[in-house]
Scaffold this active site. Structure first.
Site, mmCIF file in Angstrom:
data_model
loop_
_atom_site.group_PDB
_atom_site.id
_atom_site.type_symbol
_atom_site.label_atom_id
_atom_site.label_comp_id
_atom_site.label_asym_id
_atom_site.label_seq_id
_atom_site.Cartn_x
_atom_site.Cartn_y
_atom_site.Cartn_z
ATOM 1 N N ASP A 48 -2.287 -1.506 -3.948
ATOM 2 C CA ASP A 48 -2.837 -0.350 -4.659
ATOM 3 C C ASP A 48 -1.849 0.138 -5.712
ATOM 4 O O ASP A 48 -1.967 1.240 -6.238
ATOM 5 C CB ASP A 48 -3.221 0.778 -3.682
ATOM 6 C CG ASP A 48 -2.053 1.278 -2.854
ATOM 7 O OD1 ASP A 48 -0.900 0.884 -3.119
ATOM 8 O OD2 ASP A 48 -2.289 2.083 -1.928
ATOM 9 N N LEU A 95 0.867 -1.193 0.000
ATOM 10 C CA LEU A 95 0.000 0.000 0.000
ATOM 11 C C LEU A 95 0.892 1.228 0.000
ATOM 12 O O LEU A 95 1.822 1.295 0.807
ATOM 13 C CB LEU A 95 -0.821 0.065 1.292
ATOM 14 C CG LEU A 95 -1.986 -0.884 1.497
ATOM 15 C CD1 LEU A 95 -2.604 -0.597 2.862
ATOM 16 C CD2 LEU A 95 -3.031 -0.695 0.408
ATOM 17 N N HIS A 96 0.640 2.167 -0.865
ATOM 18 C CA HIS A 96 1.411 3.411 -0.777
ATOM 19 C C HIS A 96 0.696 4.619 -1.366
ATOM 20 O O HIS A 96 1.187 5.732 -1.259
ATOM 21 C CB HIS A 96 2.763 3.259 -1.469
ATOM 22 C CG HIS A 96 2.654 3.294 -2.967
ATOM 23 N ND1 HIS A 96 2.191 2.240 -3.697
ATOM 24 C CD2 HIS A 96 2.921 4.279 -3.851
ATOM 25 C CE1 HIS A 96 2.196 2.560 -4.973
ATOM 26 N NE2 HIS A 96 2.626 3.793 -5.111
ATOM 27 N N ARG A 97 -0.484 4.410 -2.002
ATOM 28 C CA ARG A 97 -1.156 5.551 -2.650
ATOM 29 C C ARG A 97 -1.602 6.552 -1.597
ATOM 30 O O ARG A 97 -2.220 6.163 -0.587
ATOM 31 C CB ARG A 97 -2.414 5.109 -3.392
ATOM 32 C CG ARG A 97 -2.165 4.252 -4.524
ATOM 33 C CD ARG A 97 -2.590 4.778 -5.866
ATOM 34 N NE ARG A 97 -1.779 4.012 -6.787
ATOM 35 C CZ ARG A 97 -0.743 4.459 -7.435
ATOM 36 N NH1 ARG A 97 -0.426 5.723 -7.392
ATOM 37 N NH2 ARG A 97 -0.019 3.673 -8.180
#
Ligand code: UD1
Length: 388
Positions: free
Chosen positions: A299, A220-222
């Site tokens: 994501d 996850l990084h958005r």
């Protein structure tokens, strides 16, 4: 000249660099057509941690950058502006015939924008480079996503657009791009994946993390998922729920780690017996974990494509995707962030009822070669027409 800036650029540039080497080798052996290509690789320094940058150069055998702009982090405006300021003198000094940019990160648009307005100041000859965008035409139709803005602007300013899937051609044509500028090359990221599959199988990462059981893999990084406490807490609770059925390996992007700490969620994840958190992983280790996962939850843009190629079920925690082929023919489920939907899809997959992928057109390991062959032809016919 080609540009690499952030983690997802490196595997794409690796394919381009290999294809240039292969072309030069053939030219030296007098097997191919065209001249030797002199390749200048510029790293903007958008990503600079060893784990976000240098480890990819090491794993993928990318030549060391000829020039590093060492720009680092900042707000979008500051980062983009700093790259532009640092890149302009480099472009004026090197005066490349072609500037190749990949993907959709801030480095992509920053260098493209500089090149589109530069004037080399030569009395005769080219005033600016031919601008080439690799991975053009992808659209999420969500302008709140910084990458969408970068994609639209880069495509509008590019002279030659190489696409990875058919939807990209429709998008570009609707935006008024002439059909003659668009080339279907396939996916350079898949070139690199295919090239490194065997090496990735030898990675020791599972032993290092003590994993000897079936697992899922999470990234996850958005900003839309990790920058707002309400959303991040919901996602963390959902991951904890899934992890009680299937242990999860969760390499943490620096942005995600920072926000978990900032919002007081880090210990929930760290203390969970069924979630193994790690630093950002090198390419071969991450590919090894992807190949062995029962489910991938992400994501990311690129991971949707990699799981499609590998036929690993992927749950994408976004409302939209700029890579629809991964849903249409691939193993990707576009789910969003509703915990109910995520859990239902994970259950379906973990019950062995996930969909099977087929491999999209031209994701065959030869995309870099197609791109370089096309550019060699276009440049030599441009040269011939100037000489005549
Ligand atoms: C960028 C790309 C995104 C891509 C992602 C992959 C843009 C707009 N976004 O997002 O499309 O999916 O890379 O990682 O270009 N940081 C470090 N070390 C680093 C790099 C970043 O600690 O080497 C931290 C910094 O706190 C920085 C933050 O991560 O402020 C975000 O980095 P940034 O380059 O702004 O964007 P990403 O979120 O990585």
């Amino acid at each position: 000249m080609s540009i690499a800036g952030a983690r997802p650029n490196f595997m794409k540039i690796a394919s381009i660099a290999r294809a240039i080497d292969a072309h030069n080798q053939q030219t030296r052996n007098r097997e191919g057509t065209g001249d030797i290509i002199e390749h200048v690789l510029v790293h903007t320094g958008q990503h600079y941690d060893k784990k976000m940058s240098q480890s990819f150069f090491d794993d993928l055998g990318i030549p060391a950058p000829d020039i590093n702009l060492e720009v680092g982090s900042g707000s979008h405006a500051v980062q983009t502006a700093e790259i532009m300021r640092a890149f302009e003198p480099v472009l004026l000094k090197e005066m490349p015939e072609v500037l190749l940019v990949v993907g959709d990160v801030n480095s992509t648009i920053a260098c493209c924008l500089v090149a589109s307005k530069i004037h080399y100041g030569l009395e005769n000859g080219r005033t600016r480079p031919i601008i080439v965008h690799v991975e053009a035409g992808l659209r999420s139709f969500d302008r709140d996503m910084p990458e969408e803005v970068n994609r639209i602007l880069t495509d509008a300013l590019s002279d030659i657009l190489f696409i990875t899937e058919e939807s990209a051609e429709d998008n570009l044509r609707k935006e008024g791009v002439a059909a003659g500028k668009i080339y279907f090359s396939g996916n350079v990221m898949i070139d690199t994946l295919k090239q490194h599959l065997e090496q990735a199988k030898c990675s020791e990462i599972k032993a290092q993390l003590g994993i000897s059981f079936p697992y899922g893999l999470v990234t996850l990084h958005r900003p839309s998922n990790v920058d707002t406490p309400e959303i991040l807490v919901k996602l963390v609770e959902t991951l904890l729920d899934i992890s009680s059925r299937k242990p999860l390996v969760f390499p943490l992007h620096p942005r995600t780690r920072n926000n978990l700490v900032k919002f007081g969620l880090f210990s929930m994840v760290e203390d969970s017996p069924d979630i193994i958190i790690t630093e950002p992983l090198p390419y071969l280790d991450f590919l090894n974990l992807t190949m062995g996962a029962d489910i991938v939850i992400t994501d990311s843009g690129g991971i949707q494509e990699e799981t499609t190629y590998l036929d690993i079920p992927c749950v994408t925690l976004r409302e939209n995707t700029e890579r629809p082929v991964t849903v249409d023919v691939g193993s990707n489920y576009l789910i969003g962030t509703d915990p109910e939907k995520i859990l239902r899809t994970a259950e379906l997959i973990l019950a062995g009822k996930g969909k099977k992928s087929s491999i999209p057109k031209f994701w065959d390991g030869r995309s870099g070669e197609r791109i370089i062959n096309t550019l060699v032809k276009l440049c030599s016919s441009a040269q011939n027409s100037t000489e005549n």
